[in-house]
Each structure stands twice: as C-alpha cells, then as structure tokens.
Design a protein around this motif. Sequence first.
Motif, PDB file in Angstrom:
ATOM      1  N   LEU A 212      19.837  18.419  18.854  1.00  0.00           N
ATOM      2  CA  LEU A 212      20.158  19.605  18.059  1.00  0.00           C
ATOM      3  C   LEU A 212      19.201  19.732  16.878  1.00  0.00           C
ATOM      4  CD1 LEU A 212      24.075  19.534  17.955  1.00  0.00           C
ATOM      5  CD2 LEU A 212      22.545  20.476  19.706  1.00  0.00           C
ATOM      6  N   PHE A 213      18.839  18.609  16.262  1.00  0.00           N
ATOM      7  CA  PHE A 213      17.852  18.650  15.182  1.00  0.00           C
ATOM      8  C   PHE A 213      16.545  19.256  15.688  1.00  0.00           C
ATOM      9  CE2 PHE A 213      19.774  14.674  12.943  1.00  0.00           C
ATOM     10  CZ  PHE A 213      20.737  15.470  12.352  1.00  0.00           C
ATOM     11  N   GLY A 214      16.081  18.771  16.842  1.00  0.00           N
ATOM     12  CA  GLY A 214      14.826  19.267  17.384  1.00  0.00           C
ATOM     13  C   GLY A 214      14.876  20.749  17.706  1.00  0.00           C
ATOM     14  N   ALA A 215      15.972  21.187  18.320  1.00  0.00           N
ATOM     15  CA  ALA A 215      16.109  22.610  18.660  1.00  0.00           C
ATOM     16  C   ALA A 215      16.219  23.459  17.401  1.00  0.00           C
ATOM     17  CB  ALA A 215      17.329  22.809  19.550  1.00  0.00           C
ATOM     18  N   THR A 216      16.874  22.945  16.362  1.00  0.00           N
ATOM     19  CA  THR A 216      16.977  23.673  15.099  1.00  0.00           C
ATOM     20  C   THR A 216      15.602  23.887  14.482  1.00  0.00           C
ATOM     21  OG1 THR A 216      19.204  22.838  14.645  1.00  0.00           O
ATOM     22  CG2 THR A 216      17.933  23.607  12.761  1.00  0.00           C
ATOM     23  N   ALA A 217      14.758  22.862  14.542  1.00  0.00           N
ATOM     24  CA  ALA A 217      13.396  23.004  14.027  1.00  0.00           C
ATOM     25  C   ALA A 217      12.639  24.092  14.783  1.00  0.00           C
ATOM     26  CB  ALA A 217      12.657  21.667  14.138  1.00  0.00           C
ATOM     27  N   VAL A 218      12.799  24.121  16.099  1.00  0.00           N
ATOM     28  CA  VAL A 218      12.137  25.149  16.908  1.00  0.00           C
ATOM     29  C   VAL A 218      12.653  26.539  16.528  1.00  0.00           C
ATOM     30  CG1 VAL A 218      11.848  26.046  19.245  1.00  0.00           C
ATOM     31  CG2 VAL A 218      11.692  23.589  18.838  1.00  0.00           C
ATOM     32  N   LEU A 219      13.969  26.657  16.350  1.00  0.00           N
ATOM     33  CA  LEU A 219      14.559  27.952  16.001  1.00  0.00           C
ATOM     34  C   LEU A 219      14.080  28.417  14.630  1.00  0.00           C
ATOM     35  CD1 LEU A 219      16.575  30.258  16.505  1.00  0.00           C
ATOM     36  CD2 LEU A 219      18.353  28.797  15.505  1.00  0.00           C
ATOM     37  N   MET A 220      14.047  27.501  13.661  1.00  0.00           N
ATOM     38  CA  MET A 220      13.595  27.879  12.321  1.00  0.00           C
ATOM     39  C   MET A 220      12.145  28.325  12.335  1.00  0.00           C
ATOM     40  SD  MET A 220      15.498  24.939  10.040  1.00  0.00           S
ATOM     41  CE  MET A 220      14.914  25.589   8.468  1.00  0.00           C
TER      42      MET A 220
END
Length: 301
Positions: A212-220
């Motif tokens: 989820l951390f990794g996907a959040t970085a991509v989304l941001m």
Amino acid sequence: MDQPPGSPQGPRDKGPQDAQNLPGCYRHPDRETGVRCTRCERPICPECMVSASVGFQCPDCVRGGSGTGHAPAATQPRTLAGGTVASDPRLVTKVLIGLNLAFYLVQLSVGDAFTDRFTLFGRAWLSGDIQGVAEGQWYRMLTSMFLHGSAMHIIFNMLSLWWVGGPLEAALGRARFIALYFISGLAGSALCYLLADADQPSLGASGAIFGLFGATAVLMRRLNYDMRPIIALLVINLIFTFGWSNIAWQAHIGGLVAGVVVGYAMVHAPLERRNLVQYGVCALMLVVVVATTLIRTAQLT
C-alpha cells in the motif's frame, strides 16, 4: 500534522506561479487541491474525485446534485482507477482491520498451537518438526498475512493500514484495492519463503501494507502531489526494517515491489484497455508468486 504522511491527500506541489495557497476541498476543507469538478467547479481532493469522460466530477454532481441543481450523470461514477464509487469508501479497509484483530484474539486465546499452524513456517505441535509450504501447506502464504507476534506489532500495522488504506481504497475502488492488498501480501510471503531460513517464523500484515505504501507513492506521483511525506515514511520504515532484528525484511521488500508494480498499472492503465492492463498485471504478479514458491519448494524437498 493533520494527515498521515503516507496519505495521497497531502498538498500539491506549488510552482512559482502560485501567488496564494490552493483552495481546500469542498467536503474536506483541510485538504488543499488544485483539481476542480468539471461541472460545478468546486475544488475536490483525491477521495472526492470521480473519473468522468473529461476530467473529474464531485460526488454531488455524479449523484445528481444534492442541491446543486445538476442532472444525474448518464454513466456510473468511477474512481480515479476506474472502480465503482462506493457509499463507504473505507469499507474494505475496515473489514481487513477487523479480520486482523479477530485472528490476533484467536492467537491470544489458543496460543502457539494456532500460530504455528498458520504462520509461514511453524513446528508441528506434537512432533516438533518444521512444517510449512514445502510440505504442501500453501495456505500458509495467505494465513500468515493475518497473524502478529505482539500487541505493538498489530497496533502499528493496523494504524498504518487505516491511515494509508482508506484514502487508497477511495482512489482505486474496492475490487482493485483488494487485489492490490492480497497480491502485495502474497508477494511478501513468496520472497520471504524464497530467501529466509526454512526454520525462521514469518507472520504479519507488513508485506501487504508495504504494498500500500508503494501504491500510494505511485498515486501521489500521478496526481503531482508533494512526494516528500511518502518518501520520508518509506525511509523511516526501511530503517526499521533493516536496523532491527527479528524483522522479515524479505516480506517488506516483496510487498513494496509488488505494490509499486500493481499500483502503477492501476493508475496509469490507458482508458480503452484499463481492465485488461490492470488485471493482466495482477495475474502476472500472481504467476511470479507461484513460480517463486515452486522454485523454493524444489530446493527444500
């Protein structure tokens, strides 16, 4: 700080041309945003963005107004990643937290016999022999994601899941968020199974949460938000991962890599082939998980 550092709802980067602060979302005034509804032009944050044929719309407009006077939208409202907009955008996050807490209560009630039966590696209760995936118990790849070793372990993981999971679920939609969570967790289990010692217990939701951390970085990054909070969060967590003993760093790294790959597919898939790209990448990651597991099993048997 009013918001968790990993949330994709932080302020946008401000260029030299910005003379004043950005406006706050009309539903969440504390969240600055540079995106406006294409129909009513009210400022909207990522949690309130609904993907439209052109740009984004606010939840009121896609539902027909709620006092705005707009006509109902002709098509079903969609999230940024193409998922269905839900009335409770954090429902899956709440269910996952509930499942983790329920499993932990069972661990406290039953004891090591339960934990050893469902962690990635464990000892048979009667014989004391090492048992695990190599003995055909593949379910451990999944069940180990819902077990925790201490109260602090589960508290930290569940707080992270709530802070990061809720906004991400709202941005992706329920089905895509579920796929991201479980694929990240399974990827963490697979890398841990491949690289860790065969007698090293491994348990926890950390692999999924790092995803989820990794996907959040991509989304941001996709929304051009300030990347410093999520980068700081990842650096702090990686310091703990490699600086403390008794932490399965393999699960963290496996989950993080899977989260970045799946998250990128979720938010960057072309509109005309969105479902094919998104779920095709998910299927490919599952193939990698299975292949990794088979390779390690062949080594141990």
